[in-house]
Scaffold this active site. Structure first.
Site: not given
Length: 303
Positions: A46, A160
């Site tokens: 991320s 993510d």
């Protein structure tokens, strides 16, 4: 007699997920470089994948200069709302801006071993992206569920990386370095928030965003009960709990040499207008931890 120049300590750097708290990664990198450490491998999930990728491209200072100048209205202007059920934002405006700042890069051309971690939600497994366009890898890794739409890449639907691996130590193990440093920006909260919120009058765009967030919360609190949590808060707390548990498992298994923990209440995950103080806090915490780590290593040699 000429003294031999001491070789710098080489580092495998693991940068965790955490939204705006990930700006602390910049401060950690700055402190490592200031002390002469040589980063050779980077893995990130991320926001860690974003900061790590930009550092690997040699453009971290350019990015830092930009983010430290962002106000709340600037952040909101980068959000491209979408009616897609997959997320609130497409992320195209943000990625276009990053490409303008950093330029186009292929991961295999970077001067570091770099891995961005994402999750294939169709095959339900972790994906390590080590080749191909850098910003495709970053876009996949930052696709927070329900916030950014998933990223379709090479036939895979990616989201993510923090969902399955918020602290991706394993991708760095193939690179032989002196130490592995992990930066966890979801560390235990302190009794008092490390930073005081900066007063800033909300713009019209920001007020709109706040109204939308309030509407989202109203969808889940059964008519505004103060005892209930809103949709966005439930999502963020759920991710925090899940990632905290996975992170503890990762650290227990891989036992890195140094873990730099930034308190999770340094800022909210969406407060991207607070880059400067978060960067500075990351640098201070890194300096303190590196001092402790260096003392322990000297003591160990004396025994």
């Amino acid at each position: 007699m000429t003294k031999k120049k001491r070789k710098p300590t080489t580092v495998s750097l693991v940068l965790g997920s955490g939204g705006a708290r990930g700006f602390a990664h910049i401060g950690v990198i700055q402190e490592l470089e200031a002390r002469g450490y040589a980063i050779q491998a980077i893995a990130g999930s991320s926001m860690g994948a974003l900061v790590g990728g930009i550092y690997a491209a040699g453009k971290l200072q350019v990015y830092t200069d930009w983010v430290t100048g962002l106000g709340q209205a600037d952040v909101v202007s980068l959000l491209d709302w979408t009616l897609s059920p997959g997320g609130l934002f497409q992320g195209q405006k943000l990625m276009a801006k990053l490409r303008d700042l950093i330029g186009e890069w292929d991961i295999e051309d970077l001067p570091y071993d770099y891995t961005a971690v994402a999750v294939d939600i169709e095959k339900e497994r972790e994906v390590w992206i080590t080749r191909g366009p850098l910003f495709d890898a970053i876009r996949a890794s930052i696709a927070i569920p329900a916030v950014f739409t998933p990223h379709r890449y090479h036939g895979r639907l990616l989201v993510d990386g923090g969902l399955l691996n918020p602290l991706p130590v394993a991708p760095t193990l193939s690179t032989l370095t002196d130490i592995t440093v992990v930066v966890d920006v979801n560390g235990p909260a302190t009794d008092k928030a490390p930073l005081q919120a900066r007063g800033e009058a909300p713009s019209a765009e920001l007020r709109l965003m706040q109204r939308i967030r309030g509407y989202m919360s109203g969808l889940t609190n059964g008519g505004g009960s103060e005892a209930s949590l809103g949709l966005s808060e439930v999502l963020m707390r759920t991710l925090d709990v899940m990632q905290g548990s996975i992170s503890r498992q990762q650290l227990a298994v891989f036992r890195p040499d140094l873990v730099i923990r930034v308190p999770k209440n340094v800022c909210m995950v969406h407060e991207f207008h607070r880059a400067e103080p978060v960067i500075e806090l990351g640098r201070r915490i890194a300096g303190h931890m590196l001092d402790e780590h260096g003392h322990e290593r000297r003591s160990a040699r004396m025994l």
